[in-house]
Design a protein around this motif. Structure first.
Motif, PDB file in Angstrom:
ATOM      1  N   ASN A  38      24.865  37.559  13.661  1.00  0.00           N
ATOM      2  CA  ASN A  38      24.747  36.115  13.781  1.00  0.00           C
ATOM      3  C   ASN A  38      23.583  35.670  12.891  1.00  0.00           C
ATOM      4  O   ASN A  38      22.423  35.908  13.206  1.00  0.00           O
ATOM      5  CB  ASN A  38      24.508  35.714  15.241  1.00  0.00           C
ATOM      6  CG  ASN A  38      24.537  34.229  15.442  1.00  0.00           C
ATOM      7  OD1 ASN A  38      24.462  33.449  14.484  1.00  0.00           O
ATOM      8  ND2 ASN A  38      24.655  33.814  16.689  1.00  0.00           N
ATOM      9  N   GLU A  39      23.893  35.041  11.775  1.00  0.00           N
ATOM     10  CA  GLU A  39      22.865  34.614  10.829  1.00  0.00           C
ATOM     11  C   GLU A  39      21.908  33.608  11.464  1.00  0.00           C
ATOM     12  O   GLU A  39      20.721  33.594  11.159  1.00  0.00           O
ATOM     13  CB  GLU A  39      23.515  34.011   9.587  1.00  0.00           C
ATOM     14  CG  GLU A  39      22.531  33.653   8.509  1.00  0.00           C
ATOM     15  CD  GLU A  39      23.202  33.094   7.264  1.00  0.00           C
ATOM     16  OE1 GLU A  39      22.451  32.612   6.390  1.00  0.00           O
ATOM     17  OE2 GLU A  39      24.444  33.123   7.169  1.00  0.00           O
ATOM     18  N   HIS A  40      22.412  32.806  12.358  1.00  0.00           N
ATOM     19  CA  HIS A  40      21.578  31.798  13.017  1.00  0.00           C
ATOM     20  C   HIS A  40      20.447  32.466  13.812  1.00  0.00           C
ATOM     21  O   HIS A  40      19.313  32.010  13.792  1.00  0.00           O
ATOM     22  CB  HIS A  40      22.433  30.919  13.917  1.00  0.00           C
ATOM     23  CG  HIS A  40      21.678  29.821  14.586  1.00  0.00           C
ATOM     24  ND1 HIS A  40      21.127  28.765  13.893  1.00  0.00           N
ATOM     25  CD2 HIS A  40      21.374  29.624  15.896  1.00  0.00           C
ATOM     26  CE1 HIS A  40      20.522  27.966  14.741  1.00  0.00           C
ATOM     27  NE2 HIS A  40      20.659  28.460  15.967  1.00  0.00           N
ATOM     28  N   LYS A  41      20.750  33.579  14.500  1.00  0.00           N
ATOM     29  CA  LYS A  41      19.721  34.298  15.252  1.00  0.00           C
ATOM     30  C   LYS A  41      18.651  34.849  14.315  1.00  0.00           C
ATOM     31  O   LYS A  41      17.475  34.849  14.643  1.00  0.00           O
ATOM     32  CB  LYS A  41      20.342  35.452  16.034  1.00  0.00           C
ATOM     33  CG  LYS A  41      21.073  35.054  17.284  1.00  0.00           C
ATOM     34  CD  LYS A  41      21.542  36.308  18.006  1.00  0.00           C
ATOM     35  CE  LYS A  41      22.259  36.020  19.269  1.00  0.00           C
ATOM     36  NZ  LYS A  41      22.707  37.250  19.935  1.00  0.00           N
ATOM     37  N   ILE A  42      19.064  35.348  13.154  1.00  0.00           N
ATOM     38  CA  ILE A  42      18.111  35.889  12.180  1.00  0.00           C
ATOM     39  C   ILE A  42      17.176  34.771  11.714  1.00  0.00           C
ATOM     40  O   ILE A  42      15.957  34.940  11.632  1.00  0.00           O
ATOM     41  CB  ILE A  42      18.842  36.501  10.973  1.00  0.00           C
ATOM     42  CG1 ILE A  42      19.738  37.660  11.418  1.00  0.00           C
ATOM     43  CG2 ILE A  42      17.868  36.939   9.903  1.00  0.00           C
ATOM     44  CD1 ILE A  42      19.011  38.900  11.820  1.00  0.00           C
ATOM     45  N   ARG A  43      17.747  33.622  11.384  1.00  0.00           N
ATOM     46  CA  ARG A  43      16.925  32.500  10.901  1.00  0.00           C
ATOM     47  C   ARG A  43      15.948  32.013  11.972  1.00  0.00           C
ATOM     48  O   ARG A  43      14.829  31.632  11.662  1.00  0.00           O
ATOM     49  CB  ARG A  43      17.815  31.365  10.430  1.00  0.00           C
ATOM     50  CG  ARG A  43      18.569  31.697   9.162  1.00  0.00           C
ATOM     51  CD  ARG A  43      19.317  30.486   8.641  1.00  0.00           C
ATOM     52  NE  ARG A  43      20.141  30.818   7.510  1.00  0.00           N
ATOM     53  CZ  ARG A  43      19.709  30.837   6.250  1.00  0.00           C
ATOM     54  NH1 ARG A  43      18.457  30.543   5.978  1.00  0.00           N
ATOM     55  NH2 ARG A  43      20.527  31.164   5.271  1.00  0.00           N
ATOM     56  N   GLY A  95      14.564  33.867  14.213  1.00  0.00           N
ATOM     57  CA  GLY A  95      13.553  34.886  14.410  1.00  0.00           C
ATOM     58  C   GLY A  95      12.530  34.968  13.284  1.00  0.00           C
ATOM     59  O   GLY A  95      11.490  35.608  13.430  1.00  0.00           O
ATOM     60  N   ILE A  96      12.819  34.313  12.170  1.00  0.00           N
ATOM     61  CA  ILE A  96      11.900  34.400  11.030  1.00  0.00           C
ATOM     62  C   ILE A  96      10.883  33.282  11.100  1.00  0.00           C
ATOM     63  O   ILE A  96      11.126  32.170  11.362  1.00  0.00           O
ATOM     64  CB  ILE A  96      12.665  34.347   9.700  1.00  0.00           C
ATOM     65  CG1 ILE A  96      13.535  35.584   9.576  1.00  0.00           C
ATOM     66  CG2 ILE A  96      11.708  34.238   8.530  1.00  0.00           C
ATOM     67  CD1 ILE A  96      14.386  35.617   8.325  1.00  0.00           C
TER      68      ILE A  96
END
Length: 70
Positions: free
Chosen positions: A62-67, A69-70
């Motif tokens: 899930n790219e949204h979760k990565i974003r 977390g940054i």
């Protein structure tokens, strides 16, 4: 795509068309080195990325979760 005659990777697509069930594409290719022509049947594959977590659970990427977390 490797040429079946000389195993060169320098090939180009001359013509492409879908096969009757639309899950494959028929490509007419030409070897750039020897100018030999050959036909390939190609299937596109959908890769679904999964993330392995520390507790060995698998989760969909899930790219949204990565974003977040940054």
């Amino acid at each position: 795509m490797h040429c079946p005659f000389c195993t060169s990777v320098d090939t180009r697509v001359i013509n492409s068309s879908p096969v009757s069930d639309a899950s494959q594409v028929c490509c007419r290719r030409e070897c750039i080195k020897y100018h030999e022509r050959f036909t390939t049947f190609e299937i596109s594959s959908l890769v679904i990325y999964r993330v392995v977590k520390r507790d060995d659970l698998h989760d969909l990427f899930n790219e949204h979760k990565i974003r977040l977390g940054i």
